[in-house]
Every structure is written in structure tokens, then in C-alpha cells.
Design an enzyme around this catalytic site. Structure first.
Site, PDB file in Angstrom:
ATOM      1  N   ASP A   1      -5.895  -7.291  10.692  1.00 40.40           N
ATOM      2  CA  ASP A   1      -5.271  -6.135  11.340  1.00 40.40           C
ATOM      3  C   ASP A   1      -5.804  -5.979  12.753  1.00 40.40           C
ATOM      4  OD1 ASP A   1      -4.881  -5.813   8.488  1.00 40.40           O
ATOM      5  OD2 ASP A   1      -4.165  -3.800   8.907  1.00 40.40           O
TER       6      ASP A   1
ATOM      7  N   HIS B   1       0.824  -1.212   0.000  1.00 39.07           N
ATOM      8  CA  HIS B   1       0.000   0.000   0.000  1.00 39.07           C
ATOM      9  C   HIS B   1       0.856   1.258   0.000  1.00 39.07           C
ATOM     10  CE1 HIS B   1      -3.129  -2.800   0.990  1.00 39.07           C
ATOM     11  NE2 HIS B   1      -2.625  -3.062   2.175  1.00 39.07           N
TER      12      HIS B   1
ATOM     13  N   HIS C   1      -6.671  -4.386  -1.340  1.00 37.41           N
ATOM     14  CA  HIS C   1      -5.922  -5.634  -1.309  1.00 37.41           C
ATOM     15  C   HIS C   1      -6.068  -6.409  -2.601  1.00 37.41           C
ATOM     16  CE1 HIS C   1      -6.438  -4.516   2.902  1.00 37.41           C
ATOM     17  NE2 HIS C   1      -5.264  -5.082   3.078  1.00 37.41           N
TER      18      HIS C   1
ATOM     19  N   LYS D   1      -6.605  -0.261  10.656  1.00 38.30           N
ATOM     20  CA  LYS D   1      -7.614  -0.335   9.605  1.00 38.30           C
ATOM     21  C   LYS D   1      -8.511  -1.542   9.873  1.00 38.30           C
ATOM     22  CE  LYS D   1      -4.743  -0.482   6.121  1.00 38.30           C
ATOM     23  NZ  LYS D   1      -3.603  -0.782   7.017  1.00 38.30           N
TER      24      LYS D   1
END
Ligand SMILES: Nc1ncnc2c1ncn2[C@@H]1O[C@H](COP(=O)(O)OP(=O)(O)O)[C@@H](O)[C@H]1O
Ligand SMILES: Nc1ncnc2c1ncn2[C@@H]1O[C@H](COP(=O)(O)OP(=O)(O)O)[C@@H](O)[C@H]1O
Ligand SMILES: [Mg+2]
Ligand SMILES: [Mg+2]
Ligand SMILES: [Mg+2]
Ligand SMILES: [Mg+2]
Lengths: 333, 213, 333, 213
Positions: free
Chosen positions: A110, A57, A219, A105
């Protein structure tokens, strides 16, 4: 697979070595566990801010480590949340006695890994607050599901909370601010192409030449719907209207607007999208006070874009304008 | 009784099966996730096998806890904390034991599942690994309580896991990354349920000669 | 063709409208003829700096207009040099009485159009100096040919000369500095994919999945040679060694290093390249004093990268570090 | 005599031919350049035709100079200043004339070519438009000096341009964008030589009925 890499399994470590070589003035890179910290961490008396997530990212999150933004970033494997030991060690490394904020996030991975890290850090007596960013209006919100993804607002939250921490605000205040930013920020994204995860070696999905995906995350996953390719103006409307209607943003509101490239879209196209977004905001009576146009939260080489609007009060604007000195975002310093 | 060597060969078997199914798992994850489940599990279990010498003389609880901690530390994603919790909790229930009765093994698995559900807050029907783990544990309990030998019981558990895995295909995902796809998640088999099925499949295969107990 | 555009013929104008909407604090955009000027132009007593070229290289040049860098940029059609009226009008708009420097990349079209513009401006009594950037070592240099292309060094020259102009140096001094930077800068680039010019609608060249082009420019043109895809480390060597050997850069030299993405290459890969470049420089005894890693001079959505090294003395480093406030490059302000 | 209407229909014809050959020219430019020559020429001559009313009552010199200035202002690239210079110089030599003798027309073309060479610093053999323009002007002069009628002379000029264009194929480019390709420029026809050939082809076609002069 056409990539400037050596071996797929070395991508993240070699990238980190590159970051360490390129930005010794800004950051230090720790390996095993992997994390990037401000060169001057820990800063006594300042709330530390740690974020992290899968790699791929860039510039998020490693590119946002530095004065006025993050104290540390924890990069996982490509598109894979980092492991708790990374966040645990990073949290210890940036703890200046005023506690540490985790900006997370909203992805199951996560959330769970940060949760475990927070438990470990708290067990060592470090005060940790966690704020989950879930701003993606493409996903229906519900108490009974995983909820919305965290996307573009993350970048804005990291900048704004970083400035607040720099001012000396308390952990509670910085965490509350982060929740406010999350509550006031909304995003939506689309893809013209898929991307290729290095260890997979082929595109995550096939997208015919005349089709696009609307409502994607970051993603390389397919979006909510696939449909025939439309013009930039039509696409901008399809992203902006759900964003505007969700909060809802109202006439008279002031916002920070971001047109974000997914990694493979040239800047020339992002400005075409921004042009239309500015028109739409104007038609809704929404004033864009500040803007970002570029690649800020990406999906490897995916072509496409996302739009983020953040309702902004004076405090948020002042924090936005405060100096920031990172590889990915820099002004006033 | 299930010995520590049995547990180790189960994990070795699983490591190999995960390696063989790496692309398959990733492909499933590409359809409704982010194309990393195969690589994640492969990385994790490769690390577990590497760490095996550190528990060379240790009990089954230690082996399972090491497995869980290694997965947490190397896998990342949703799979890491969830499988990690599964093995850590399983290990905690059999602390200090050098061998397990089938019912003790079952209790460990059930504790693992409970841990997964506590961490992930998913229940059955949400298109996750829980949809394979739950029927597998239930089938194992039913069979053992009915007095069936471990090997037969595990065959039934593996079969239940497989059915649970297949039952995820028509499900609408409400947890995990596939939930972001909404209706588009329907029609695809959940990668985590698949790796969970493979875990029970390995147990059934490894413990096939445990008929007498 | 998958692009976030409306009509191919509107790409440049709509991009300019987007830039105008996004950066009113930094620039004004003039249409017909098209050019982007600093919001505060002309600055009395300061040398004005004008650059320009085809569009499709964003952020260059429009993204480099602002305090400490360019006073104006003239965007042509995609990959097509702008016309003399653009540079003529831009030159008048930025003339603060101290003369105007034209920084021109060495392409026949750019050179000829800037030349005509300079003649027009001089006829109106404006002092104009032109410096041609020709830093691409992939092209053999010769008096009898069009010579080398202008690529990455252009960005560095614009930053450094912009800082010098901001200091109040004279046109002669700024032009001499620009020639020095051009003389001390060398670049080379490669492509993993072609790019698609909007009005053409298909990739400029076909590049099989296992092949790459070495020695490309920035207009989607094929390179000097096509060869099988190599690892990032091998590619970095293939670009860095010709660059190092050309000047030649020597042990003890201090340089500014840029690893530039061609537009479609994710940052994660550029850092992998930077890592190897840093190793190579170290092995040659060359010290990288400053670096840039990112998309600075691009070819639409082309995947690939270029490497630029600029030998730097204290003056150049100080000018590099001076504040700059543009959409594409910003620090200290 | 060549009237101003003849000149206008020549430019109209060329505008149309450029439009029809836009993709062809761009394709040639994609191989050894930057894939814009067709779009550039098309944009330029569309603008010239749009501006035609501004020279409605004007002389041939004014028409040609307007053409050149419009090309300079709308084409960009190398083609803009070069073709722009070609027409501006050609126009300057026939200032104020409402009709041209064949030799005057030739002189205008030769002045245009000289302008191109002065601006672009290319000579024949460098794989540019000069390789089509030069033999075309030479053939035209030869034919006219041999007393051939304009139409026949222009046919020969167009043929010479075509040969010159084809002769660029085996050339190694040393000027313009194709020169960056080095050896790889060999084997491709130069786009600018092609558009120059088309300009003479149009002249030959337009002035086909000018046999008598
Ligand atoms: N909340 C949850 N509870 C149980 N299992 C879950 C949950 N969220 C995701 N999973 C499982 O995790 C699997 C995905 O694992 P993996 O691909 O390794 O992680 P990620 O989704 O972070 O990339 C899913 O297929 C699903 O079975
Ligand atoms: N120095 C030169 N002298 C004469 N003609 C040139 C020169 N350089 C380029 N050309 C011509 O210009 C043509 C390319 O024009 P065009 O594609 O419009 O410009 P650009 O190369 O800037 O994209 C070439 O095919 C060649 O014939
Ligand atoms: Mg993942
Ligand atoms: Mg996954
Ligand atoms: Mg061009
Ligand atoms: Mg061209």
C-alpha cells in the site's frame, strides 16, 4: 471453496458492478483503472480524501465513499494493494483545488503504490498529503522494520477526517488531524478461522477446531501466536489490555470504541465481546463516548474480531457525530 | 552480445516459469504473507507478454521500461512497485540499446536492484527479494570480471540467487508482510526471494548458448 | 464449536448486556423478562410496534429498535421463539395509548407465543393488532399447513410500519399497511454452510464441500432441496425467479430489493449477487427504487444469502425514505 | 387413587428423562427443525422442578397449572405454548383435587390434548406431538373402560404413544417447522411426538405400583 462468486478472477469487477448498481445515489464506479468516487466529486474547494487497499475488507474502503467520509476508494485484487494508476486517477477525479489526502494503511505494498501515485499526482500539480495508519499493537514497532500494520483505526480516521474536510479545513489541517487520530488509535485482532482467497481456493492457514490465532491482521495471515481457544471474556482481555497499555489509555480518558467482526462472526458474538470491553474500560476509568459494533474492516469470511480504541477529544467527538452518508456508515443524513 | 530477442525470450521464459510456479509462490506467501504472490506475479507477467507487441520494434531499454510500467500498473501489492521499479530502472540504464554486452546487462540488473532497495528500504538479511537479488548480482559481477563467459556467469548468479533464497528460510523477517509474524516468520522461505531466484534461473537457461561472448 | 462466547447458556443475556452498553442513546434493555425498548418509550399517542423471535438473527430484531422502526423487540433463546411474558411486558412498556402492533413471523412458536401475549395485553385493556409475515416462496402456501415462513420482508415491514407509526397513523392504518407490505413482499434464501446453535455445539446439518441448500429459512434448518454448488449468477437466478414469479412482479413495477447475508457471507459476495439481481430485474422491466445489501436477518454464522423484493408504491417509498435511527438501520437521523 | 405426590414424582421422572434425552430430542429436531427441542424441554422442566416448592401444599390442579404456566414462560418455541397449554388445561379440569381417580387423570390428559389441538390447530397425521398424544389418550380410555388397572392401562397408553411416535416417521409434515421441508420431512421421527411419548412412558413407569386402583 464455497463462495457466492462466478469466476475467482471476476470477483472484484463484479463486486464493483454490484456496488455501482446498488448505490448510484452515493457513488460512481470507474473501471480500468478501478476506483469508486462520490457521485458529486470533485467538490470545489474541499480537500479530497482518497484511500484504498486490497479488496476483501468490505465495507472498507468502497463502502465509506460518500458525503462526510471518503471522496474515493481504490480497490486492489483481493488482499493485494491497488496499483498507482488507480490512486492517480482517483486523486485527479476528486481534486477540487484544495489538495488531496491519501490515507494509507501501513503495508509495504500500500505504501509503495500510494507513494508512486502521489508522485504522479504531484507531477501534475496536485497537492497531495499522505498519512500512514499503523495502529496494530500486535506488531512490535521499530524504526528498522516495516512497522505496525494499519487496521481498525483506519475506519475511524476516514470518518473523522472526512467530517473535517467537509467543514472546509485545509489539507494541512486534515492531514494533521489524521496523524493525530493515528497517534491516538490502537487496535488488535484475533481469528477463530482462516479465510479463503478466491484465486487460491483453499484456506490460507489451517486452524484446528480447538485453536485460535491472536494478533492477526486483515489479510487472512496467521497471527503472532496460536493458542487454545478461550472464552469471549478471556479473548476480549487479551485484545483490550495490550491496546490499553500501548498508548497508554489512562483513567479519565474518553474514547471511541470499535468491536469489529472479521466477516464471518455473527453480531451476537460481537456484542458479547463489546460487553466485556465496556467492563474493562470502566475498570480502567476509561469512558466510551461512542461505539461501533459490527463488520467494518474484514478479512473475507474469517471468523474473529478486532478491538480498536481511539482517544477522543471534543473536536474528534464532534467530527465523529457529524453527518455521514455512505453505504457502510451512515447517520445524520 | 545480448539481443533484444534474447531479452524477450528471457521475459517469455519467466512468464512461463511464473505460471508454472504460481501455486508454489502463493503457498509460500500463504505461510508468512497473504497468499497472493503467485497470482500477483502471474497477472503481471501475463500483462507484460500481452503488451509485448507495443514494443515490437523498440530497443531493450523500452522493452524493460514497458515491463516495469506494466508490472506497476497490474501487480499491486509490494511485488508490483518493487519488480516494477527493478525493470524500469534496469531499462533506464540501457535506453536506446538494441543489444547489450554482458557488463551492460549486469549494470542494468544492478540498477534494478538499487531501485528495489531505494523503494523498499530493505537491505540483505531482512527476508525479502533483496536476499536473492543481491548475491545474484554480486556473483554475476565476480564471474564476468573474472572473464567467464556470460552463460557460465549467469549459472553462478542463478546459483547464488538460489542460495540467497534458501538463506531466507532461517531469517527473521523485518520488512514486508512477513515481519508482522515476528518469530513465526522463521523457518519459511520468502516468496519474493523465490520469484527473484526464478528470474535469474530463467536468464541462465535462456542465455545458455551465449558462451562465446 | 468455535464461537466468541463464554457459556452457551449465557449467550443471549450477555449479548443483551452488550447491546445495552453499546447503545444507551437508542435503547434500554429489560431483563427478566427480556426485551429491548426504545430509550424514549412509551411515546404518547404513537402506535407502538413490537416484534420478536428467536435470537441468532441479529441485527433483527433488537437492532431495529429505535426512532422510526420498532418500539420494542423480544429476543428468545437462540432460534427459539420468545415467551408470552416478554411480549406482554414489552407491549405494556411501549403502549402510548394508541395501541400496539405485533409484527410476527410465521412460525408456529412465534405465532402461538405472540397470540398468548396479545390475549394477556388485551385482557389489560391494551388494543393489540397482530400481523403475520409469511413471505418465503420456498414454502408452498396452503390453508391446511403451517404456511409460509416469515423472512426478509419482516425487516422491510418493520422499517415501513415504523415510519408510518412515527407519522401518527392509527393502529388500524399501520396494521393494514403491514398486511399490504406482507402481501407485496416475497423472499427466498439459500445456504452454503450450516450454522451451529451454541447449546448444540455442532452444525445443525452437514453440507458437503460441493453442495448447497436451496430454500432455507433462518433457523439453520435444511432447505427444500440440496444440490451441487452453482455460480453466483445461477444461484441468484434460482432465488430471484421464484420470487418474481410468485407475486408476480411485473414489468413496470417498482420495488425495494434486499440482498441479505445469512451471517457468514462477506459483503463482497453479496454485491456480486446484487449485481445479477439488478440485471434480472432490469430484464423483467422491474425498477429497483431502493436497495439494501448486507446482513439484516441472519442465521448465526451461516454462509449464504436471501433475496427479497417488495413491490413499492409512492407511500411505501416515502415511508422507506423517512428517518430511522436504530443500531441496524439508520439514515436521516 | 393418584396422589399429588404421584403427580410430582411423574413430573420429576419426566424432568430427568428429558434431561437424559436432551441431545436425542435436539438431534431429531436438527433433522427436520431447528435443533432446539431438547434444550427447550430441558429448560422448561428444570424451571418447573425449581418452582415445585411454590405449590408445596397445593392441590393437583395447582401443580399442573403451575407446570403449564412455567412452561409457557420459559420454553418458548412451539413446544412452550403447546405443552404449557396441555398442562394448564389438564390442571383446570382437576382444580382443587388432592387425589385423582384413573378416569379423572384421563380426563385431565384429554383436556390437555384438546388444548394442544385448539392452540396448534393440528390433527393426527400432520407429524406433530398430536400423533403421540392422541393414540395414548385413546388407549388409556379403552383400557380403563375395559376395567384394566391404571398401571396396565398406562403401559398400553405408553405403547400406543410409542407407536404413534414411530408412525410419524413416514409422515409428510404439514404443521410446525418440519412442514417447511416438504417432502424432505419424510423419513424422520417428529421430536415433539417423541417428547410426548416420553411423558406417557414416565407416567407408566411412575404409576407402575398403582395396580390396585
Ligand atoms: N521492503 C521490501 N523490500 C524488498 N522486498 C520486499 C519488501 N517488502 C516485501 N518485499 C518482497 O515482496 C514479497 C511479497 O510480494 P507480494 O506477495 O506480491 O506483495 P504483498 O506482500 O503486498 O502481498 C515478499 O516476499 C518480499 O520478498
Ligand atoms: N401446530 C402444532 N400442533 C401441535 N404440535 C406442534 C405444532 N407445531 C409444532 N408442533 C410440535 O412442536 C415440536 C417442535 O417443538 P420445538 O422444537 O420446541 O419448537 P420450535 O419448532 O418452535 O423450535 C414439533 O416436533 C411438533 O411435534
Ligand atoms: Mg498482497
Ligand atoms: Mg503477498
Ligand atoms: Mg425453535
Ligand atoms: Mg425446534
Amino acid at each position: 471453496m464455497k463462495k457466492l462468486i462466478n469466476k475467482p478472477e471476476d470477483v472484484v469487477v463484479e463486486e464493483l458492478q454490484g456496488i455501482a448498481a446498488a448505490h448510484p445515489d452515493l457513488v460512481r464506479v470507474h473501471f480500468n483503472p478501478n476506483y469508486i468516487v462520490r457521485a458529486d466529486a470533485p467538490i470545489q474547494g474541499k480537500v479530497g480524501i482518497v484511500s484504498g487497499g486490497g479488496s476483501g475488507h468490505e465495507p472498507m474502503h468502497g463502502g465509506y465513499v460518500g458525503m462526510g467520509m471518503l471522496d474515493a476508494a481504490c480497490p486492489g485484487a483481493v488482499f493485494t494493494s491497488p496499483t498507482p494508476d488507480q490512486m492517480f486517477e482517483a486523486t485527479k477525479a476528486v481534486n477540487g483545488g484544495a489538495g488531496v489526502l491519501h490515507i494509507v494503511k501501513n503495508y509495504t505494498g500500500d505504501v509503495l503504490n500510494f507513494e508512486m501515485a502521489a508522485e504522479l499526482a504531484q507531477a501534475e500539480g496536485i497537492e497531495v498529503a499522505s498519512v500512514i495508519i499503523d495502529d496494530d499493537v500486535a506488531v512490535q514497532d521499530s524504526l528498522y522494520t516495516a512497522g505496525r500494520r494499519g487496521v481498525g483505526t483506519t475506519v475511524l480516521a476516514e470518518k473523522i477526517c472526512g467530517a473535517a474536510a467537509e467543514q472546509g479545513r485545509s489539507l494541512q489541517e486534515v492531514a494533521d488531524l489524521c496523524r493525530k487520530v493515528n497517534g491516538w488509535g490502537r487496535s488488535m485482532g484475533m481469528a477463530l478461522t482462516s479465510c479463503t482467497v478466491p484465486h487460491v481456493g483453499k484456506p490460507t492457514f489451517d486452524l484446528p477446531e480447538d485453536q485460535m490465532e491472536i494478533g492477526i491482521g486483515i489479510h487472512g495471515e496467521p497471527g503472532r501466536t496460536r493458542m487454545p481457544l478461550k472464552t469471549a471474556d478471556e479473548i476480549t482481555e487479551m485484545l483490550a489490555l495490550p491496546v490499553i497499555n500501548d498508548l497508554p489509555f489512562k483513567a479519565g480518558d474518553t474514547v471511541i470504541a470499535m468491536v469489529n467482526g472479521m466477516g464471518g462472526t455473527p453480531l451476537i458474538e460481537l456484542y458479547i465481546v463489546y460487553r466485556k470491553l465496556a467492563e474493562i474500560c470502566k475498570a480502567h476509568g476509561i469512558t466510551i463516548a461512542r461505539s461501533l459494533v459490527g463488520n467494518y474492516i474484514t478479512s473475507l469470511e474469517m471468523a474473529g474480531c478486532s478491538i480498536t480504541l481511539l482517544k477522543a477529544d471534543d473536536d474528534i467527538i464532534k467530527l465523529w457525530d457529524a453527518p455521514v452518508k455512505t453505504a457502510g456508515l451512515r447517520w445524520g443524513a | 552480445m545480448i539481443t533484444r530477442d534474447d531479452i524477450i525470450s528471457w521475459l517469455q521464459c519467466y512468464r512461463q516459469v511464473v505460471g508454472e510456479n504460481k501455486d508454489y509462490l502463493t503457498q509460500l506467501d500463504a505461510a508468512i504473507g497473504d497468499a497472493d504472490h503467485g497470482a500477483n506475479m502471474d497477472r503481471g507477467f501475463a500483462a507484460v507478454l500481452e503488451k509485448m507487441p507495443t514494443v515490437a520494434a523498440k530497443d531493450i531499454g523500452a522493452i524493460l521500461k514497458m515491463t516495469g510500467m506494466t508490472l506497476v500498473a497490474t501487480v499491486g501489492g509490494a511485488g508490483g512497485p518493487l519488480y516494477g521499479t527493478f525493470f524500469m530502472r534496469a531499462g533506464a540504464t540501457v535506453d536506446g540499446k538494441m543489444e547489450l554486452s554482458p557488463l551492460e546487462f549486469l549494470a542494468a540488473l544492478e540498477a534494478g536492484l538499487a531501485g528495489v532497495q531505494q523503494r523498499g528500504k530493505a537491505t540483505t538479511g531482512e527476508k525479502t527479494m533483496v536476499d536473492a537479488l543481491t548475491p545474484a548480482c554480486q556473483a554475476l559481477r565476480r564471474a564476468l570480471e573474472a572473464g567467464q563467459p556470460l552463460s557460465a556467469a549467469l549459472q553462478q548468479a542463478a546459483q547464488a540467487a538460489e542460495e540467497g533464497m534458501k538463506a531466507t528460510i532461517p531469517m527473521l523477517a523485518t520488512k514486508g508482510r512477513a515481519s508482522y509474524l515476528g518469530e513465526r516468520s522463521i523457518g519459511h522461505q520468502d516468496p519474493g526471494a523465490t520469484s527473484s531466484y526464478l528470474l535469474f534461473r530463467c536468464a541462465a537457461d535462456c542465455f545458455a548458448n551465449k558462451n562465446k561472448e
